[in-house]
Motif scaffolding. Structure first.
Motif, short mmCIF file in Angstrom:
data_model
loop_
_atom_site.label_atom_id
_atom_site.label_comp_id
_atom_site.label_asym_id
_atom_site.label_seq_id
_atom_site.Cartn_x
_atom_site.Cartn_y
_atom_site.Cartn_z
N LEU A 186 0.85 -1.19 0.00
CA LEU A 186 0.00 0.00 0.00
C LEU A 186 0.88 1.24 0.00
CD1 LEU A 186 -3.23 0.61 1.94
CD2 LEU A 186 -1.40 2.27 2.22
N LEU A 218 -4.37 0.15 -4.16
CA LEU A 218 -3.70 0.23 -2.86
C LEU A 218 -2.95 1.56 -2.69
CD1 LEU A 218 -2.43 -3.41 -2.32
CD2 LEU A 218 -4.06 -2.14 -0.91
N PHE A 246 -2.97 -6.32 2.05
CA PHE A 246 -1.61 -5.88 1.74
C PHE A 246 -0.68 -6.29 2.88
CE2 PHE A 246 -4.14 -2.52 3.64
CZ PHE A 246 -3.38 -2.11 4.71
#
Lengths: 338, 338
Positions: A186, A218, A246
């Motif tokens: 992310l 993300l 993530f």
DNA sequence: TTGTAAGCGTTATCAT
DNA sequence: ATGATAACGCTTACAA
């Protein structure tokens, strides 16, 4: 009232020209005369008036430093280093905190110019807008004095840029995290200043080069009204709830990274086992959190030194490089495993 | 070359006096003339030379700000607030970072005076030494311009102090911790600046008023060469190994408090259950650690506003209070239980 | 309402 | 090696 050069010349029984010569270290003044004058100066504690001096010399020996917010942990360091370096070269620093408002840049710029500073240093990439019009004030300034820009690039005559290759640094860090096995990363950022854009570009390039699919989902930008670390962490929490899973977070600065750590702690996610976090700037904040934060060092001190060196060169009429780029380096600590 | 008032006067077909009047908003100039002049000024983008102006006005409209290290998290905030406030009152800020070396204060002071600043602001209590001789430079400065001191007290003509009652704030915080049941408290500090002394005094007073016996053995000063948080934490660890047991740590600033937290974490001591920690300054660092740090807020923004208000008063010839004291307030977070 | 002219405290260019 | 003196660009009595 303060003493003037006339007072000193009278007491020393010489002309003001001689006093001026002594003051400016002219070689053609007899040692005895010099001593006589210096003694008087020391005795009465005379200091020349620099406004008057500026009129004669056409230089205030002063550099205007513009920065958005000198209390920002990164900008404060930059301002500090710059002031120290300038001081060492005999220049004073006129500090201007413009805030992040676009309009005010222009006003401050003309204000600072009226002080007849010898040059202007723009500290931080917030000073570069994306439209031509936004940047017109830089061109206007450069018509009068050299303009130095720290941490952004802007191509124009009499404008000199010193910066870190943020894009490359971010590219390399992202790649390293990815290749260590964390493929879902992310990206966490707030504003898209010049360097903000470069960092994001670096992240994207790295992910794309690995044919990552979902990284665009993300990318998380905190809204401008999230000022506190807590608010940022909460925002990230909400974002994460709707986003793909993530295993790593790369933040555009250390403060955002701290917010990411807070997010993890609030949600019982362990760092670095379940989530790895990487910041930017390698500020003191990296030491304040637990575990300590891995971060990218943009070599700020080196940059400021180079900036002042370039500036001094320009002011003394030398030809100087218009763009000087350093590369960032990854400082590994405990929020990452690689 | 830049345009001068002569250029404008020629183009506007008036005398330089009239241009000057327009520039300074004199009421006795015909509206038509004013407009004519303003149009020319706007058209050609003239900005007056402030050095020349300074000579006429005998004021540079500039305030010298001296601080030891503008990248220090606390001082940076102070500088930022001051600059903003001064700007709002039409004054520019000349920044000087002196470092912590005693000698350099003096040199910087005379340097800054030669710039004919309208006043000097000393930011931070490092500028007040304990001996008379050390403080002579302040007296010398005050003979020429008003001297404002932020965060320390120094009684002298033309010197104005704005500060937080650190002693009382520390006294109250210590008392509160003590009365919550933590009777063995370690005091953790680095340098004894003016406010450093006051804080320590406050701690001592509180402990003495409870007839504490061993608190003197629990006063820990980190040596000057311990610059990093890690080094401070390690030093504290060594100190603790030889000292009496303690259930609380009160630190002279947030950074030291963070070091205390690190110390606890390294030694498996849980916060706040086994050890409570309290910092000072209520900086951003309080949000960066886990748990978040309880800290004393010294109302910096309020102080800076008061300082500038006082300064503006002094410069306009009003009688102003020589000492303005605010009281700190305890901001409770998660490193304490009370 | 506007203009003239005398400062303000230096530096720099001439002479001497 | 030193001294007069003219800039430098502005403000501000004082005159008109």
């Amino acid at each position: 009232m303060s003493l003037t050069i006339y007072d000193i010349s009278k007491k020393a029984e010489v002309s003001i020209a001689t006093v001026s010569r002594v003051l400016n270290g002219s070689p053609k003044v007899k040692e005895a005369t010099r001593k006589k004058v210096m003694d008087i100066i020391d005795e009465y504690g005379y200091t020349p008036n620099s406004s008057a001096r500026a009129m004669g010399l056409k230089s205030m020996k002063t550099i205007g430093i513009m920065c958005a917010d000198s209390s920002d942990i990164f900008l404060a360091k930059a301002v500090y280093y710059l002031e120290q370096n300038l001081q060492a070269h005999g220049y004073e620093s006129l500090l201007c905190c413009t805030g992040y408002n676009a309009d005010s840049k222009k006003n401050y710029a003309s204000l600072i110019l009226s002080k007849k500073v010898d040059a202007i240093i723009l500290v931080g990439s917030h000073f570069i807008g994306s439209s031509e019009e936004e940047n017109q004030y830089i061109i206007d300034c450069s018509a009068k004095v050299p303009v130095m820009i720290l941490n952004a690039s802007f191509r124009h005559d009499n404008v000199y840029c010193i910066l870190c290759d943020d894009m490359n640094a971010m590219y390399r860090a992202t790649t390293e995290m990815y290749e260590s096995g964390i493929t879902d990363i992310l990206y966490f950022y707030d504003v898209l200043s010049y360097s903000g854009r470069k960092k994001l570009d670096g992240f994207r390039m790295a992910m794309q080069s690995h044919h990552s699919k979902k990284h665009e989902e993300l990318i998380c930008q905190v809204p401008a009204d999230c000022r506190s670390i807590d608010a940022m962490a909460d925002y990230l929490g909400k974002f994460a709830a709707k986003a793909p899973k993530f295993g790593g977070i790369i933040a555009a600065d250390d403060q955002l990274a701290i917010a990411a750590i807070k997010y993890a702690q609030k949600n019982g996610i362990s760092i670095p086992d379940e989530l790895q976090v990487l910041g930017y700037n390698n500020s003191i904040l990296t030491h304040c959190c637990t575990p300590e934060l891995t971060s990218i060092d943009s070599q700020l001190e080196t940059q400021t030194r180079a900036l002042v060196k370039t500036l001094i060169g320009v002011l003394s009429g030398q030809e100087m490089p218009q763009k000087t780029v350093f590369s960032g380096s990854l400082i590994k600590r405990s929020t990452t495993n690689f």
